[in-house]
Write a protein that holds these residues in place. Structure first.
Motif, PDB file in Angstrom:
ATOM      1  N   VAL A   1       0.840  -1.204   0.000  1.00 44.41           N
ATOM      2  CA  VAL A   1       0.000   0.000   0.000  1.00 44.41           C
ATOM      3  C   VAL A   1       0.871   1.249   0.000  1.00 44.41           C
ATOM      4  O   VAL A   1       0.639   2.197  -0.759  1.00 44.41           O
ATOM      5  CB  VAL A   1      -0.947   0.003   1.223  1.00 44.41           C
ATOM      6  N   GLN A   2       1.895   1.257   0.851  1.00 42.38           N
ATOM      7  CA  GLN A   2       2.786   2.414   0.944  1.00 42.38           C
ATOM      8  C   GLN A   2       3.508   2.673  -0.380  1.00 42.38           C
ATOM      9  O   GLN A   2       3.682   3.823  -0.785  1.00 42.38           O
ATOM     10  CB  GLN A   2       3.813   2.209   2.056  1.00 42.38           C
TER      11      GLN A   2
ATOM     12  N   GLN B   1       1.096   4.365  -2.684  1.00 41.00           N
ATOM     13  CA  GLN B   1       0.872   5.741  -2.244  1.00 41.00           C
ATOM     14  C   GLN B   1       2.020   6.653  -2.650  1.00 41.00           C
ATOM     15  O   GLN B   1       1.793   7.807  -3.045  1.00 41.00           O
ATOM     16  CB  GLN B   1       0.681   5.772  -0.726  1.00 41.00           C
ATOM     17  N   GLU B   2       3.245   6.151  -2.567  1.00 42.99           N
ATOM     18  CA  GLU B   2       4.389   6.958  -2.979  1.00 42.99           C
ATOM     19  C   GLU B   2       4.333   7.278  -4.476  1.00 42.99           C
ATOM     20  O   GLU B   2       4.634   8.397  -4.891  1.00 42.99           O
ATOM     21  CB  GLU B   2       5.695   6.236  -2.650  1.00 42.99           C
TER      22      GLU B   2
ATOM     23  N   ARG C   1       1.667   9.868  -4.913  1.00 44.49           N
ATOM     24  CA  ARG C   1       2.075  11.160  -4.348  1.00 44.49           C
ATOM     25  C   ARG C   1       2.822  12.014  -5.355  1.00 44.49           C
ATOM     26  O   ARG C   1       2.642  13.237  -5.425  1.00 44.49           O
ATOM     27  CB  ARG C   1       2.949  10.932  -3.107  1.00 44.49           C
TER      28      ARG C   1
ATOM     29  N   ALA D   1      -4.881   2.461  -1.021  1.00 42.82           N
ATOM     30  CA  ALA D   1      -3.806   3.447  -1.105  1.00 42.82           C
ATOM     31  C   ALA D   1      -4.343   4.823  -1.490  1.00 42.82           C
ATOM     32  O   ALA D   1      -3.862   5.853  -1.008  1.00 42.82           O
ATOM     33  CB  ALA D   1      -2.753   2.991  -2.115  1.00 42.82           C
ATOM     34  N   ALA D   2      -5.350   4.842  -2.361  1.00 43.61           N
ATOM     35  CA  ALA D   2      -5.883   6.103  -2.889  1.00 43.61           C
ATOM     36  C   ALA D   2      -6.631   6.911  -1.837  1.00 43.61           C
ATOM     37  O   ALA D   2      -6.863   8.109  -2.040  1.00 43.61           O
ATOM     38  CB  ALA D   2      -6.791   5.828  -4.084  1.00 43.61           C
ATOM     39  N   LYS D   3      -7.007   6.290  -0.725  1.00 44.42           N
ATOM     40  CA  LYS D   3      -7.698   7.028   0.334  1.00 44.42           C
ATOM     41  C   LYS D   3      -6.839   8.149   0.892  1.00 44.42           C
ATOM     42  O   LYS D   3      -7.355   9.151   1.393  1.00 44.42           O
ATOM     43  CB  LYS D   3      -8.096   6.061   1.453  1.00 44.42           C
ATOM     44  N   ALA D   4      -5.525   7.981   0.813  1.00 39.54           N
ATOM     45  CA  ALA D   4      -4.607   8.994   1.350  1.00 39.54           C
ATOM     46  C   ALA D   4      -4.168  10.002   0.291  1.00 39.54           C
ATOM     47  O   ALA D   4      -3.486  10.971   0.614  1.00 39.54           O
ATOM     48  CB  ALA D   4      -3.379   8.305   1.950  1.00 39.54           C
ATOM     49  N   ILE D   5      -4.528   9.765  -0.980  1.00 41.91           N
ATOM     50  CA  ILE D   5      -4.109  10.642  -2.078  1.00 41.91           C
ATOM     51  C   ILE D   5      -5.357  11.181  -2.764  1.00 41.91           C
ATOM     52  O   ILE D   5      -6.038  10.461  -3.509  1.00 41.91           O
ATOM     53  CB  ILE D   5      -3.223   9.892  -3.097  1.00 41.91           C
TER      54      ILE D   5
ATOM     55  N   SER E   1      -7.348  10.404  -6.679  1.00 38.17           N
ATOM     56  CA  SER E   1      -6.815   9.225  -7.376  1.00 38.17           C
ATOM     57  C   SER E   1      -7.922   8.200  -7.596  1.00 38.17           C
ATOM     58  O   SER E   1      -8.677   7.883  -6.676  1.00 38.17           O
ATOM     59  CB  SER E   1      -5.686   8.590  -6.559  1.00 38.17           C
TER      60      SER E   1
ATOM     61  N   LYS F   1      -4.712  10.602 -11.404  1.00 42.29           N
ATOM     62  CA  LYS F   1      -4.806  11.570 -10.303  1.00 42.29           C
ATOM     63  C   LYS F   1      -5.267  12.890 -10.877  1.00 42.29           C
ATOM     64  O   LYS F   1      -4.592  13.496 -11.712  1.00 42.29           O
ATOM     65  CB  LYS F   1      -3.435  11.729  -9.636  1.00 42.29           C
TER      66      LYS F   1
END
Length: 318
Positions: free
Chosen positions: A133-134, A137-138, A141, A288-292, A295, A313
């Protein structure tokens, strides 16, 4: 973060060091340069990016020997990989393309920068769900928030010519140079994930065969000053011990690939893969997209034994 979390984080890093990074660093240059197959749909993706953006900026995360960074000369591609051996080979082959050593979990690029990001056969080498997931996300980002796209390829569990007994597997490398009697403490070459070859940034002689001119190099250096994210600290490469070699066991999804039970598995010529089941990649991306912000998946498909997805994105999404 608790002591248990710190211990598990360290353990997973050590496992990836042994079962992925050290294996690639031991492979000979002849073996590493043999992988020249380019997936047609990856080429098609890059062609479309080139038609949408003039001089598009593309990041190939986990670029390997550089076979994708050189596909489209009208794109400004930057490659990065966790293996210093692979980066060295890619730089020798493509002297005019920036190739840096970087960790997918801590990409040294600024936010919202790239028009496209490639992640071809990378996140399946990460040993836990959280790290996968990380990694996504990177990649999200660093995407341009005005329609930038990420292309992800991961090994599929559903393949015609392979049958997997588990989603977490160790796949042997077909390479006689990756000897099983090598001591990882002596032969692994820990490096900073953010390190950059000094020769790449040093001046070169004008007109040297296969080298960039000073003007091109100067522009690349200037671009890197704006691309690379400043950082006061750098994650260190885990130190290995013989006790760590027995800390791996193949376990079924969704359990972690880490445990303390010893196994009779020789790690020196095998790579870790987490093979993805149908629908799993999409669920991972959605998490992962929940934090970006902005997306979303615009396409997902199966291609040559891989589950694939294109993620866009766009902050203007209504």
């Amino acid at each position: 973060m608790t002591n248990i979390d710190e211990e598990n984080k360290s353990k997973t890093g050590v496992l990836e060091q042994i079962y992925v990074h050290d294996v690639y660093n031991r492979l000979g240059s002849t073996i590493l340069t043999q992988d020249t197959v380019v997936w047609p749909k990856v080429r098609k993706f890059l062609n479309r990016i080139g038609s949408q953006y003039q001089h598009a900026l593309v990041a190939d995360v986990g670029c390997g020997n550089g076979k994708y960074v050189k596909l489209k000369p009208d794109l400004f591609a930057i490659g990065c990989d966790r293996s210093d051996q692979i980066c060295e080979i890619a730089r020798e082959k493509y002297t005019q393309i920036p190739i840096i050593i970087a960790d997918n979990l801590y990409l040294p690029y600024r936010d919202n920068l790239f028009d496209a990001v490639l992640s071809i056969g990378v996140i399946h080498h990460l040993t836990t769900h959280k790290r996968r997931v990380q990694a996504i996300q990177e990649c999200l980002r660093i995407l341009n928030p005005n329609g930038g796209q990420l292309l992800i390829y991961t090994w599929a569990m559903e393949q015609k010519h392979r049958i997997f007994s588990s989603q977490d597997v160790l796949i042997p490398c077909i390479n006689h140079q990756a000897r099983s009697d090598i001591n990882p403490d002596k032969n692994s070459r820990p490096t900073s994930p953010y390190s950059m070859d000094e020769n790449f940034m040093s001046p070169v002689e004008h007109g040297s065969p296969g080298r960039t001119t000073p003007s091109i190099l100067a522009s690349v250096q200037n671009l890197f000053q704006r691309i690379v994210r400043p950082s006061s600290s750098t994650p260190s490469t885990p130190k290995l011990s013989h006790q760590d070699l027995s800390a791996f066991r193949i376990r079924p999804f969704p359990m972690s690939s880490c445990c303390n039970e010893p196994v009779n598995t020789n790690p020196y010529n095998k790579r870790f893969y987490h093979v993805f089941k149908y629908g799993e990649l999409e669920m991972l991306i959605e998490e992962a997209a929940k934090a970006i912000v902005g997306s979303k998946i615009v396409k997902s498909y199966y291609d040559h034994g891989n589950w694939c997805a294109i993620v866009q994105k766009d902050l203007d999404i209504s």
